[in-house]
Scaffold this motif. Structure first.
Motif, short mmCIF file in Angstrom:
data_model
loop_
_atom_site.label_atom_id
_atom_site.label_comp_id
_atom_site.label_asym_id
_atom_site.label_seq_id
_atom_site.Cartn_x
_atom_site.Cartn_y
_atom_site.Cartn_z
N ALA A 84 0.76 -1.25 -0.06
CA ALA A 84 0.12 -0.02 0.14
C ALA A 84 0.82 1.24 0.12
CB ALA A 84 -0.91 0.07 1.08
N LEU A 85 1.89 1.12 0.81
CA LEU A 85 2.70 2.55 0.81
C LEU A 85 3.48 2.52 -0.44
CD1 LEU A 85 4.21 4.75 2.45
CD2 LEU A 85 5.98 2.83 3.05
N GLN A 86 4.02 1.62 -1.09
CA GLN A 86 4.80 1.61 -2.00
C GLN A 86 3.80 2.12 -3.49
OE1 GLN A 86 6.14 -2.41 -2.73
NE2 GLN A 86 8.27 -2.13 -1.61
N MET A 87 2.52 2.09 -3.29
CA MET A 87 1.65 2.50 -4.44
C MET A 87 1.50 3.88 -4.38
SD MET A 87 -1.45 3.74 -5.48
CE MET A 87 -2.85 2.91 -4.45
N ARG A 88 1.53 4.19 -2.84
CA ARG A 88 1.10 5.81 -2.74
C ARG A 88 2.68 6.66 -3.16
NH1 ARG A 88 -2.51 2.43 -1.32
NH2 ARG A 88 -4.37 3.57 -0.74
N GLN A 89 3.76 5.96 -2.70
CA GLN A 89 4.97 6.50 -3.33
C GLN A 89 5.13 6.63 -4.82
OE1 GLN A 89 7.56 3.72 -1.11
NE2 GLN A 89 8.26 5.34 0.50
N GLY A 92 3.29 9.62 -5.98
CA GLY A 92 3.65 10.77 -5.56
C GLY A 92 2.65 11.40 -4.53
N ILE A 93 2.26 10.93 -3.66
CA ILE A 93 1.32 11.30 -2.82
C ILE A 93 2.04 10.99 -1.29
CG2 ILE A 93 -0.11 9.08 -2.21
CD1 ILE A 93 -1.40 12.84 -2.32
N ALA A 94 2.75 10.04 -0.88
CA ALA A 94 3.25 9.83 0.14
C ALA A 94 4.83 10.51 -0.06
CB ALA A 94 3.75 8.38 0.31
N ASP A 95 5.29 10.93 1.13
CA ASP A 95 6.73 11.58 1.41
C ASP A 95 6.59 12.84 0.54
OD1 ASP A 95 7.19 9.52 2.68
OD2 ASP A 95 8.10 8.32 1.18
N ASN A 96 5.51 13.59 0.39
CA ASN A 96 5.23 14.98 -0.37
C ASN A 96 5.26 16.13 0.73
OD1 ASN A 96 4.47 17.24 -1.56
ND2 ASN A 96 3.18 16.09 -3.07
N PRO A 97 6.42 17.11 0.50
CA PRO A 97 6.48 17.99 1.88
C PRO A 97 5.27 18.97 1.75
CG PRO A 97 8.00 18.23 -0.13
CD PRO A 97 7.51 16.86 -0.18
N ASN A 99 2.22 17.83 1.25
CA ASN A 99 1.14 17.12 1.47
C ASN A 99 1.25 15.96 2.29
OD1 ASN A 99 -2.03 16.81 0.19
ND2 ASN A 99 -1.37 14.80 0.84
N ASN A 100 1.00 16.12 3.74
CA ASN A 100 1.36 14.83 4.55
C ASN A 100 -0.03 14.07 5.00
OD1 ASN A 100 0.04 16.64 6.58
ND2 ASN A 100 1.98 17.18 7.35
N THR A 101 -1.05 14.40 4.01
CA THR A 101 -2.52 13.91 4.57
C THR A 101 -2.75 12.91 3.16
OG1 THR A 101 -2.92 15.71 5.72
CG2 THR A 101 -4.65 14.42 4.68
N TYR A 102 -3.10 11.56 3.42
CA TYR A 102 -3.48 10.66 2.54
C TYR A 102 -4.05 9.43 2.98
CZ TYR A 102 1.18 8.67 3.40
OH TYR A 102 2.03 8.05 3.93
N ARG A 103 -4.72 8.54 2.11
CA ARG A 103 -5.05 7.32 2.60
C ARG A 103 -4.29 6.50 2.22
NH1 ARG A 103 -11.48 5.80 2.81
NH2 ARG A 103 -11.01 7.28 4.33
N PRO A 372 -9.94 9.76 -5.56
CA PRO A 372 -8.55 9.94 -5.98
C PRO A 372 -7.66 8.80 -6.00
CG PRO A 372 -8.71 10.51 -3.65
CD PRO A 372 -10.34 10.34 -4.20
N ALA A 373 -6.69 8.76 -6.57
CA ALA A 373 -5.88 7.63 -6.56
C ALA A 373 -5.32 6.91 -5.30
CB ALA A 373 -4.52 8.02 -7.52
N ASP A 374 -5.34 7.64 -4.19
CA ASP A 374 -5.01 6.85 -3.10
C ASP A 374 -6.30 6.25 -2.32
OD1 ASP A 374 -6.19 9.37 -2.60
OD2 ASP A 374 -4.92 9.68 -0.57
N HIS A 375 -7.22 6.30 -2.95
CA HIS A 375 -8.79 5.60 -2.77
C HIS A 375 -8.89 4.60 -3.87
CE1 HIS A 375 -9.02 8.78 -0.05
NE2 HIS A 375 -10.08 8.24 0.34
N PRO A 376 -7.91 3.53 -4.26
CA PRO A 376 -8.06 2.75 -5.35
C PRO A 376 -9.15 1.77 -5.42
CG PRO A 376 -6.32 1.92 -3.80
CD PRO A 376 -6.76 3.16 -3.45
#
Length: 395
Positions: A84-89, A92-97, A99-103, A372-376
């Motif tokens: 799940a984390l790898q997909m968000r990375q 580009g939604i994870a580890d974004n300075p 945007n620290n909010t995501y599913r 959005p993409a973090d709600h696949p």
């Protein structure tokens, strides 16, 4: 390894297509004493293995975790959460300075049915929608801390409203840490997250991209944000250069949070005003020269939680959108949404089209919106597509 559930003859077809639910009517036989939330092996009529999942009473009897005959242990949870984390990375939604909010975990969309995990800065808010996930919350939390490493320092568990039939004292509370720092960042904007008493996990993460789109249309507009909750669309509109923004919600707590969030981003800004009032009553009252709008957002809570409520829900969407069409200025833009899972895209479009016809307005579709993409959406589970939206130009 696990107790078994045998299916009726021919009732394994959907599972062969990797649909992650076993319905109660498909079950031929169960071993004795299978408890709610217990892990079970599902076998077909001939005795061949099909899947492993959580058993629960009700229409959906088993939520499938894996179609492989493996143990559901720490290695399993770590692997699923890491995926799940790898997909968000990757998106580009994870580890974004900015945007620290995501599913991080979206139930069936991440092959973890019954589990939601939202990230707000250093805090993960975890929510169970099945007894099985509730019973395994501590194992999941340990794996989550390992996967997220320094990204997460606190895990808040919030399932009191999603499992209301359970009365245990540990439905809400911190599993790790205990931070009271509830300010998060979305696309450079700050907002306060009420994970203690707020709806969902404290914020509607699924509207992030749609809020950004609204910002592009907001310049010089007089904006009405109905069902504003904590004001997400409102402060995006303000950053987009709106002339004025009015936020409306029937919840006094939501209005309080909206005001706090606006102040966090735009202190002492006179363009914003909030109203604690019923949406239909507020729309009925529009008509004075000082209360005209050329950009309206309708983002109501789910009107239908189950299929039995579908007919009344569609009537509600039609009535609500008709009022907005009647009140919006010529050349205005309407953002309108449904988050009811049982309301399909066609259902929703038909309700909105009917509303436009009843209001006698010419309407053009500018955008068709979704989650959005973090709600696949699991390709084998089309029911996971729940958020529908339209952006309309109204003549």
């Amino acid at each position: 390894m696990y107790k078994q559930i045998r299916l009726k003859k021919g009732k394994d077809e959907s599972l062969k297509r990797y649909h992650p639910w076993v319905f109660s009517g498909a079950i031929q036989q169960m071993e004795d004493d299978i408890e709610e939330g217990e892990l079970v092996r599902v076998i077909n009529y001939g005795g061949d293995f099909i899947a492993v999942g959580h058993y629960q009473q009700g229409s959906i009897a088993v939520r499938v975790l894996t179609f492989s005959d493996v143990a559901i242990d720490n290695t399993f949870w770590y692997s699923r959460l890491q995926s799940a984390l790898q997909m968000r990375q990757a998106i580009g939604i994870a580890d974004n300075p900015q945007n620290n909010t995501y599913r991080l975990v979206h139930g069936e969309g991440d092959h973890l049915p019954g589990l939601i995990i939202d990230i707000y800065g250093k805090t993960a808010v975890m929510q169970a929608h099945s007894i099985g996930m509730h019973l395994m919350r501590k194992e999941i939390a340990r794996a989550l801390m390992d996967v997220m490493e320094s990204r997460v320092e606190h895990i808040y568990y919030k399932s009191e409203t999603t499992l209301p039939f359970m009365t245990a004292d540990d439905m809400n509370g911190f599993l790790y840490g205990g931070s009271d720092d509830n300010i998060a960042l979305e696309n450079g904007l700050k907002f306060r997250v009420d994970w203690l008493k707020g709806q969902k996990t404290g914020f509607f993460v699924d509207q992030r991209e749609n809020r950004s789109l609204l910002e592009q249309y907001a310049k010089g507009k007089r904006v009405l944000n109905m069902f504003c909750y904590t004001g997400g669309f409102s402060f995006y509109a303000m950053r987009g250069g709106a002339e004025l923004v009015h936020s409306v919600d029937s919840s006094a707590k939501a209005i309080e949070l909206t005001k706090e969030n606006v102040t966090l981003n735009f202190p002492n800004d006179s363009r914003h005003e909030a109203f604690c009032e019923d949406a239909f009553k507020f729309l009925e009252g529009i008509g004075k020269p000082t209360a005209s709008y050329n950009l309206i957002i309708l983002d109501p809570p789910a009107f239908a939680k189950h299929r039995g409520a579908l007919h009344n829900a569609l009537k509600g969407y039609t009535r609500l959108n008709q009022k907005a069409f009647e009140k919006i200025e010529k050349g205005g833009i309407l953002f309108t949404f449904s988050c009811s899972q049982v309301v399909t895209k066609d259902h929703f479009r038909n309700a909105v089209f009917t509303a436009a016809a009843l209001a006698k307005r010419k309407v053009r579709i500018l955008h068709q919106l979704h989650q959005p993409a973090d709600h696949p959406i699991n390709i084998y589970h089309p029911e996971g597509e729940y958020l529908k939206g339209l952006v309309l130009y109204v003549e």
